[in-house]
Design a protein around this motif. Structure first.
Motif, PDB file in Angstrom:
ATOM      1  N   VAL A  42       0.864  -1.173   0.000  1.00  0.00           N
ATOM      2  CA  VAL A  42       0.000   0.000   0.000  1.00  0.00           C
ATOM      3  C   VAL A  42       0.903   1.227   0.000  1.00  0.00           C
ATOM      4  N   ILE A  43       0.712   2.090  -0.997  1.00  0.00           N
ATOM      5  CA  ILE A  43       1.489   3.327  -1.099  1.00  0.00           C
ATOM      6  C   ILE A  43       0.509   4.487  -1.158  1.00  0.00           C
ATOM      7  N   ASN A  44       0.580   5.373  -0.185  1.00  0.00           N
ATOM      8  CA  ASN A  44      -0.265   6.557  -0.161  1.00  0.00           C
ATOM      9  C   ASN A  44       0.524   7.733  -0.720  1.00  0.00           C
ATOM     10  N   THR A  45       0.046   8.293  -1.825  1.00  0.00           N
ATOM     11  CA  THR A  45       0.698   9.474  -2.404  1.00  0.00           C
ATOM     12  C   THR A  45      -0.268  10.648  -2.467  1.00  0.00           C
ATOM     13  N   THR A  46      -1.346  10.585  -1.686  1.00  0.00           N
ATOM     14  CA  THR A  46      -2.294  11.694  -1.635  1.00  0.00           C
ATOM     15  C   THR A  46      -1.804  12.728  -0.631  1.00  0.00           C
ATOM     16  N   PRO A  47      -2.349  13.935  -0.661  1.00  0.00           N
ATOM     17  CA  PRO A  47      -1.967  14.941   0.332  1.00  0.00           C
ATOM     18  C   PRO A  47      -2.634  14.735   1.686  1.00  0.00           C
ATOM     19  N   VAL A  48      -3.489  13.707   1.814  1.00  0.00           N
ATOM     20  CA  VAL A  48      -4.175  13.454   3.075  1.00  0.00           C
ATOM     21  C   VAL A  48      -3.141  13.142   4.149  1.00  0.00           C
ATOM     22  N   GLY A  49      -3.227  13.851   5.248  1.00  0.00           N
ATOM     23  CA  GLY A  49      -2.288  13.662   6.354  1.00  0.00           C
ATOM     24  C   GLY A  49      -1.191  14.706   6.387  1.00  0.00           C
ATOM     25  N   MET A  50      -1.025  15.438   5.270  1.00  0.00           N
ATOM     26  CA  MET A  50      -0.001  16.479   5.263  1.00  0.00           C
ATOM     27  C   MET A  50      -0.436  17.651   6.127  1.00  0.00           C
TER      28      MET A  50
END
Length: 82
Positions: A42-50
């Motif tokens: 699983v790779i998260n590359t969204t801005p969610v969490g920034m």
């Protein structure tokens, strides 16, 4: 591959399967649900969490298992809820 952009997700899945047939599939972000344990990576590359992004998490509780590899490509803050 779950992507905000369907064309990009399908193109990436197709490219991966050119090298390793059947190793990648595309699905809508809305179809992720909570059955993520079948995925090994699983790779998260969204801005969610920034920092400064108050969006709701895309990955729901119960989606991840202890035998998965997870990359959260967020650089600020260093630690995120994911």
């Amino acid at each position: 591959i779950a992507s905000r952009n369907e064309d990009t997700g399908k193109t990436l899945s197709k490219a991966i399967n050119t090298y390793r047939s059947g190793k990648a599939e595309f699905l809508q972000l809305s179809h992720l649900g909570s059955n993520g344990k079948k995925y090994s990576l699983v790779i998260n590359t969204t801005p969610v969490g920034m920092k400064g992004n108050a969006s709701k998490p895309i990955i729901k509780d119960g989606f991840l298992g202890k035998n998965q590899t997870v990359f959260d490509i967020v650089y600020n803050p260093l630690v995120t809820p994911l």
